[in-house]
Write a protein that holds these residues in place. Structure first.
Motif, PDB file in Angstrom:
ATOM      1  N   GLY A  76       0.818  -1.211   0.000  1.00 25.32           N
ATOM      2  CA  GLY A  76       0.000   0.000   0.000  1.00 25.32           C
ATOM      3  C   GLY A  76       0.851   1.260   0.000  1.00 25.32           C
ATOM      4  N   LEU A  77       1.938   1.243   0.788  1.00 23.61           N
ATOM      5  CA  LEU A  77       2.848   2.394   0.807  1.00 23.61           C
ATOM      6  C   LEU A  77       3.527   2.583  -0.548  1.00 23.61           C
ATOM      7  CD1 LEU A  77       4.547   2.102   4.301  1.00 23.61           C
ATOM      8  CD2 LEU A  77       3.084   3.951   3.505  1.00 23.61           C
ATOM      9  N   LEU A  78       3.903   1.484  -1.190  1.00 20.21           N
ATOM     10  CA  LEU A  78       4.527   1.578  -2.517  1.00 20.21           C
ATOM     11  C   LEU A  78       3.584   2.268  -3.489  1.00 20.21           C
ATOM     12  CD1 LEU A  78       6.825   0.814  -4.513  1.00 20.21           C
ATOM     13  CD2 LEU A  78       5.589  -1.330  -4.885  1.00 20.21           C
ATOM     14  N   ILE A  79       2.323   1.857  -3.486  1.00 22.77           N
ATOM     15  CA  ILE A  79       1.338   2.473  -4.376  1.00 22.77           C
ATOM     16  C   ILE A  79       1.155   3.949  -4.027  1.00 22.77           C
ATOM     17  CG2 ILE A  79      -1.110   2.454  -5.027  1.00 22.77           C
ATOM     18  CD1 ILE A  79      -0.954  -0.650  -4.593  1.00 22.77           C
ATOM     19  N   PHE A  80       1.025   4.250  -2.717  1.00 26.28           N
ATOM     20  CA  PHE A  80       0.846   5.643  -2.291  1.00 26.28           C
ATOM     21  C   PHE A  80       2.018   6.505  -2.727  1.00 26.28           C
ATOM     22  CE2 PHE A  80       2.032   8.888   0.802  1.00 26.28           C
ATOM     23  CZ  PHE A  80       0.945   9.736   0.707  1.00 26.28           C
ATOM     24  N   TYR A  81       3.253   6.045  -2.473  1.00 22.59           N
ATOM     25  CA  TYR A  81       4.421   6.863  -2.794  1.00 22.59           C
ATOM     26  C   TYR A  81       4.603   7.048  -4.293  1.00 22.59           C
ATOM     27  CZ  TYR A  81       6.145   7.380   1.956  1.00 22.59           C
ATOM     28  OH  TYR A  81       6.289   7.746   3.265  1.00 22.59           O
ATOM     29  N   ILE A  82       4.303   6.043  -5.088  1.00 18.70           N
ATOM     30  CA  ILE A  82       4.400   6.201  -6.542  1.00 18.70           C
ATOM     31  C   ILE A  82       3.374   7.235  -7.019  1.00 18.70           C
ATOM     32  CG2 ILE A  82       3.979   5.051  -8.755  1.00 18.70           C
ATOM     33  CD1 ILE A  82       5.379   2.594  -7.601  1.00 18.70           C
ATOM     34  N   ILE A  83       2.141   7.130  -6.529  1.00 17.25           N
ATOM     35  CA  ILE A  83       1.113   8.102  -6.916  1.00 17.25           C
ATOM     36  C   ILE A  83       1.508   9.501  -6.461  1.00 17.25           C
ATOM     37  CG2 ILE A  83      -1.271   8.825  -6.483  1.00 17.25           C
ATOM     38  CD1 ILE A  83      -2.004   5.830  -6.457  1.00 17.25           C
ATOM     39  N   HIS A  84       2.030   9.616  -5.251  1.00 17.30           N
ATOM     40  CA  HIS A  84       2.432  10.936  -4.738  1.00 17.30           C
ATOM     41  C   HIS A  84       3.565  11.523  -5.574  1.00 17.30           C
ATOM     42  CE1 HIS A  84       4.006  14.038  -2.029  1.00 17.30           C
ATOM     43  NE2 HIS A  84       2.782  14.055  -1.508  1.00 17.30           N
TER      44      HIS A  84
ATOM     45  N   LEU B 261      11.882   4.539  -9.347  1.00 17.59           N
ATOM     46  CA  LEU B 261      12.852   3.439  -9.366  1.00 17.59           C
ATOM     47  C   LEU B 261      13.390   3.148  -7.965  1.00 17.59           C
ATOM     48  CD1 LEU B 261      14.793   4.256 -12.652  1.00 17.59           C
ATOM     49  CD2 LEU B 261      13.130   2.420 -12.258  1.00 17.59           C
ATOM     50  N   VAL B 262      13.619   4.193  -7.180  1.00 21.10           N
ATOM     51  CA  VAL B 262      14.056   4.000  -5.785  1.00 21.10           C
ATOM     52  C   VAL B 262      12.981   3.251  -5.010  1.00 21.10           C
ATOM     53  CG1 VAL B 262      14.518   5.217  -3.616  1.00 21.10           C
ATOM     54  CG2 VAL B 262      15.665   5.937  -5.707  1.00 21.10           C
TER      55      VAL B 262
ATOM     56  N   PHE C 260      11.370   5.000   1.082  1.00 17.53           N
ATOM     57  CA  PHE C 260      10.160   5.615   1.644  1.00 17.53           C
ATOM     58  C   PHE C 260      10.473   6.675   2.693  1.00 17.53           C
ATOM     59  CE2 PHE C 260       7.474   1.553   0.754  1.00 17.53           C
ATOM     60  CZ  PHE C 260       7.438   1.855  -0.590  1.00 17.53           C
ATOM     61  N   PRO C 261      11.296   6.373   3.722  1.00 22.72           N
ATOM     62  CA  PRO C 261      11.562   7.423   4.716  1.00 22.72           C
ATOM     63  C   PRO C 261      12.303   8.633   4.136  1.00 22.72           C
ATOM     64  CG  PRO C 261      12.320   5.285   5.519  1.00 22.72           C
ATOM     65  CD  PRO C 261      11.877   5.102   4.114  1.00 22.72           C
ATOM     66  N   VAL C 262      13.197   8.390   3.183  1.00 25.03           N
ATOM     67  CA  VAL C 262      13.942   9.498   2.580  1.00 25.03           C
ATOM     68  C   VAL C 262      12.980  10.420   1.833  1.00 25.03           C
ATOM     69  CG1 VAL C 262      15.706  10.107   0.874  1.00 25.03           C
ATOM     70  CG2 VAL C 262      16.084   8.188   2.431  1.00 25.03           C
ATOM     71  N   TYR C 263      12.096   9.837   1.027  1.00 23.73           N
ATOM     72  CA  TYR C 263      11.113  10.646   0.302  1.00 23.73           C
ATOM     73  C   TYR C 263      10.166  11.343   1.273  1.00 23.73           C
ATOM     74  CZ  TYR C 263       7.534  11.976  -3.095  1.00 23.73           C
ATOM     75  OH  TYR C 263       6.648  12.683  -3.868  1.00 23.73           O
ATOM     76  N   TRP C 264       9.751  10.629   2.319  1.00 22.92           N
ATOM     77  CA  TRP C 264       8.835  11.217   3.297  1.00 22.92           C
ATOM     78  C   TRP C 264       9.448  12.461   3.935  1.00 22.92           C
ATOM     79  CZ3 TRP C 264       8.875  11.955   8.659  1.00 22.92           C
ATOM     80  CH2 TRP C 264       7.662  12.333   9.209  1.00 22.92           C
ATOM     81  N   ILE C 265      10.728  12.369   4.310  1.00 24.14           N
ATOM     82  CA  ILE C 265      11.396  13.523   4.935  1.00 24.14           C
ATOM     83  C   ILE C 265      11.574  14.663   3.928  1.00 24.14           C
ATOM     84  CG2 ILE C 265      13.575  14.331   5.922  1.00 24.14           C
ATOM     85  CD1 ILE C 265      13.804  11.537   7.237  1.00 24.14           C
ATOM     86  N   LEU C 266      12.066  14.343   2.730  1.00 17.64           N
ATOM     87  CA  LEU C 266      12.388  15.382   1.758  1.00 17.64           C
ATOM     88  C   LEU C 266      11.160  15.987   1.086  1.00 17.64           C
ATOM     89  CD1 LEU C 266      15.486  13.809  -0.035  1.00 17.64           C
ATOM     90  CD2 LEU C 266      15.460  15.585   1.726  1.00 17.64           C
ATOM     91  N   ARG C 267      10.193  15.157   0.720  1.00 16.91           N
ATOM     92  CA  ARG C 267       9.105  15.633  -0.141  1.00 16.91           C
ATOM     93  C   ARG C 267       7.735  15.699   0.522  1.00 16.91           C
ATOM     94  NH1 ARG C 267      10.986  18.584  -4.111  1.00 16.91           N
ATOM     95  NH2 ARG C 267      12.842  17.625  -4.964  1.00 16.91           N
ATOM     96  N   ILE C 268       7.553  15.054   1.656  1.00 17.55           N
ATOM     97  CA  ILE C 268       6.245  15.110   2.308  1.00 17.55           C
ATOM     98  C   ILE C 268       6.315  15.952   3.579  1.00 17.55           C
ATOM     99  CG2 ILE C 268       4.452  13.762   3.471  1.00 17.55           C
ATOM    100  CD1 ILE C 268       4.905  11.570   1.425  1.00 17.55           C
TER     101      ILE C 268
END
Length: 123
Positions: free
Chosen positions: A69-77, A94-95, A104-112
């Protein structure tokens, strides 16, 4: 995709959940194996073995579905995030696919979490 602060916190909790649960699973598997080794000279009880296996197998399956579910959420985001370029979107996707637990945590910190607030002009 604009998230409220509470939504960002919930996504962050689910993002960090594997870092907490994987050590728990490993400990449960280790305890199960040690119990089996300690009772190796006794006739194995099928109910005890099944209870031991399901004590860590069911949470692992649930964690797998959460990760999917997180993979789908992060790709859509990443795809719907207008503040990043197409090349960066592709890199993030790709990451997520190849190193999702770390990405996931890297994107969450940087982009969310550090998402810049867009000030809308009032007319």
């Amino acid at each position: 995709m604009k998230l409220t602060k509470n939504q960002k916190i919930v996504v962050g909790i689910f993002t960090l959940l594997p870092f907490v649960l994987v050590p728990y699973f490993l400990i449960q598997i280790f305890i199960f194996v040690m119990n089996m080794v300690a009772h190796e000279h006794q006739e194995p009880d099928v109910a005890v073995i099944l209870a031991g296996v399901f004590s860590f197998l069911i949470p692992i399956i649930i964690t797998g579905f959460i990760s999917l579910g997180l993979l789908i959420f992060y790709i859509i985001h990443a795809v719907s995030n207008k503040s990043i370029s197409g090349t960066e979107q592709l890199i993030w996707i790709l990451v997520f696919i190849f190193v999702s637990t770390i990405g996931f945590p890297v994107y969450w910190i940087l982009r969310i979490w550090n998402e810049k607030e867009v000030l809308e002009a009032r007319y």
